[in-house]
Design an enzyme around this catalytic site. Structure first.
Site, mmCIF file in Angstrom:
data_model
loop_
_atom_site.group_PDB
_atom_site.id
_atom_site.type_symbol
_atom_site.label_atom_id
_atom_site.label_comp_id
_atom_site.label_asym_id
_atom_site.label_seq_id
_atom_site.Cartn_x
_atom_site.Cartn_y
_atom_site.Cartn_z
ATOM 1 C CE1 TYR A 176 -7.230 -0.947 3.280
ATOM 2 C CE2 TYR A 176 -5.143 -1.864 2.931
ATOM 3 C CZ TYR A 176 -6.556 -1.629 2.322
ATOM 4 O OH TYR A 176 -6.601 -1.579 0.877
ATOM 5 C CB SER A 218 -5.896 -5.327 0.164
ATOM 6 O OG SER A 218 -4.777 -4.947 0.264
HETATM 7 N N1 LIG Z 1 -4.639 1.771 -4.337
HETATM 8 C C1 LIG Z 1 -3.828 0.559 -3.794
HETATM 9 O O1 LIG Z 1 -2.692 0.470 -3.659
HETATM 10 C C2 LIG Z 1 -4.460 -0.604 -3.012
HETATM 11 C C3 LIG Z 1 -4.245 -1.660 -2.754
HETATM 12 C C4 LIG Z 1 -4.836 -2.641 -2.327
HETATM 13 C C5 LIG Z 1 -6.358 -2.624 -2.305
HETATM 14 N N2 LIG Z 1 -6.801 -1.412 -2.476
HETATM 15 C C6 LIG Z 1 -8.451 -1.228 -2.289
HETATM 16 O O2 LIG Z 1 -8.951 -0.803 -3.739
HETATM 17 C C7 LIG Z 1 -10.058 -0.310 -3.532
HETATM 18 C C8 LIG Z 1 -9.949 1.137 -4.306
HETATM 19 O O3 LIG Z 1 -8.693 1.745 -4.075
HETATM 20 P P1 LIG Z 1 -8.257 3.037 -4.958
HETATM 21 O O4 LIG Z 1 -6.674 2.965 -4.916
HETATM 22 O O5 LIG Z 1 -8.589 3.029 -6.342
HETATM 23 O O6 LIG Z 1 -8.658 4.163 -3.787
HETATM 24 P P2 LIG Z 1 -9.360 5.478 -4.218
HETATM 25 O O7 LIG Z 1 -9.329 6.426 -2.724
HETATM 26 O O8 LIG Z 1 -8.973 5.919 -5.414
HETATM 27 O O9 LIG Z 1 -10.997 5.102 -4.432
HETATM 28 C C9 LIG Z 1 -11.717 4.546 -3.488
HETATM 29 C C10 LIG Z 1 -12.802 5.245 -3.694
HETATM 30 O O10 LIG Z 1 -13.980 4.692 -2.444
HETATM 31 C C11 LIG Z 1 -14.545 5.996 -2.003
HETATM 32 N N3 LIG Z 1 -15.091 5.673 -0.631
HETATM 33 C C12 LIG Z 1 -14.273 5.647 0.466
HETATM 34 N N4 LIG Z 1 -15.125 5.475 1.443
HETATM 35 C C13 LIG Z 1 -16.318 5.819 1.021
HETATM 36 C C14 LIG Z 1 -17.480 5.844 1.754
HETATM 37 N N5 LIG Z 1 -17.686 5.747 2.952
HETATM 38 N N6 LIG Z 1 -18.639 6.132 0.983
HETATM 39 C C15 LIG Z 1 -18.503 5.953 -0.362
HETATM 40 N N7 LIG Z 1 -17.261 6.133 -0.884
HETATM 41 C C16 LIG Z 1 -16.424 5.828 -0.153
HETATM 42 C C17 LIG Z 1 -13.417 6.981 -2.030
HETATM 43 O O11 LIG Z 1 -14.079 8.312 -2.162
HETATM 44 C C18 LIG Z 1 -12.591 6.602 -3.236
HETATM 45 O O12 LIG Z 1 -13.121 7.599 -4.532
HETATM 46 C C19 LIG Z 1 -10.309 -0.002 -1.921
HETATM 47 O O13 LIG Z 1 -11.038 -0.732 -1.466
HETATM 48 C C20 LIG Z 1 -8.748 -0.193 -1.493
HETATM 49 O O14 LIG Z 1 -8.463 -0.505 -0.145
HETATM 50 C C21 LIG Z 1 -6.225 -0.365 -3.171
#
Ligand SMILES: NC(=O)c1ccc[n+]([C@@H]2O[C@H](COP(=O)([O-])OP(=O)(O)OC[C@H]3O[C@@H](n4cnc5c(N)ncnc54)[C@H](O)[C@@H]3O)[C@@H](O)[C@H]2O)c1
Length: 251
Positions: A156, A142
């Protein structure tokens, strides 16, 4: 540049939603044998619909769960994982609390999914990759792994910084075995309920300010993040390792 993954076993975590869903479907479209996991079987079914993607619903933070899943992927594909994308993570519905009010279990919960599960996945996949003399690991960190988090959530930000450190360290340890380890550091993408709520909470003025701080003046899309992860997982990225690729519209 023609990126293909024919015959490659790809393991993507968090494939039920957001970035992971787009990645899993893209890898499958480009010929990979894709395995993905998430918490919700229903969401995973949506990801797999119309594809050969193999899914499993479980909690990656349960003891032994991450390592066990990699073992099952290797058994089902009769070989090592070729590409691991450690994507599952996020803030798990948490919001910012002043540091003196953060419940200790909230701190641990975010480390468990954003760092510890990723370590276990890498550790389990590395064994087969080392024996094969090749492999690709892509972590999804991130912008909060490189600087403060817009969420304000201390755990986080700290866990994502840790994930960046793990990526850099493993690139050196695993490089001699032909394994690359890189990270994609996404900027703000309204791809999950927490990031959508966060964007809405800024109000019209705050949203304008956020966009003005992005060179390309738009929020990201899940596809922007998937494109970067697929590139780093491809043969075309075979001499790139230990890198953190910010995909954030330019800061
Ligand atoms: N969306 C953003 O703005 C953003 C920015 C920076 C980083 N990220 C990172 O990108 C990655 C994906 O984010 P996203 O926006 O697609 O989020 P999202 O919530 O759509 O997808 C993340 C998935 O991980 C799954 N997950 C979470 N905890 C879990 C667990 N204990 N066991 C199994 N599955 C689990 C969730 O159910 C979810 O479906 C994450 O690591 C997030 O921190 C997102």
């Amino acid at each position: 540049m023609n990126i293909r993954f024919d015959g490659v076993t790809v393991a993507v975590t968090g494939g039920g939603h957001g970035f992971g869903r787009v990645m899993a479907r893209d890898f499958a479209r480009l010929g990979a044998r894709v395995f993905t996991c998430d918490l919700s079987a229903e969401e995973l079914a949506g990801t797999a619909a119309g594809t050969t993607i193999q899914t499993e619903a479980f909690d990656l933070t349960a003891p032994g769960a991450a390592r066990g899943w990699i073992g099952r992927v290797e058994a089902a594909s009769a070989g090592p994982v070729g590409v691991l994308v450690a994507n599952a993570g996020g803030v798990r519905g948490q919001v910012m609390h002043p540091v003196d009010e953060v419940p200790e279990e909230d701190w641990h919960a975010l480390f468990d999914i954003n760092l510890h599960a990723c370590f276990n996945l890498c550790a389990a996949a590395a064994k087969g990759m080392k024996a094969a003399g090749r492999g690709r690991i892509v972590t999804i960190s991130s912008g909060a792994g490189l600087q403060r988090s817009l969420t304000g959530i201390q755990a986080y930000c700290s866990a994502k910084h840790g994930l960046v450190g793990l990526t850099r360290q493993l690139s050196h340890e695993l490089g001699p075995y032909g394994i690359t380890v890189n990270s994609v550091a996404p900027g703000f993408v309204p791809s999950n309920p927490s990031s959508v709520a966060q964007f809405e909470s800024y109000g019209e003025e705050g949203q304008k300010r956020l966009l003005q701080n992005i060179a390309l003046r738009r929020l990201g899309e899940a596809q922007d993040i998937a494109n970067a992860a697929l590139f780093l997982a491809s043969d075309q990225a075979k001499w790139i390792s230990g890198q953190v690729l910010s995909v954030d519209g330019g800061k």
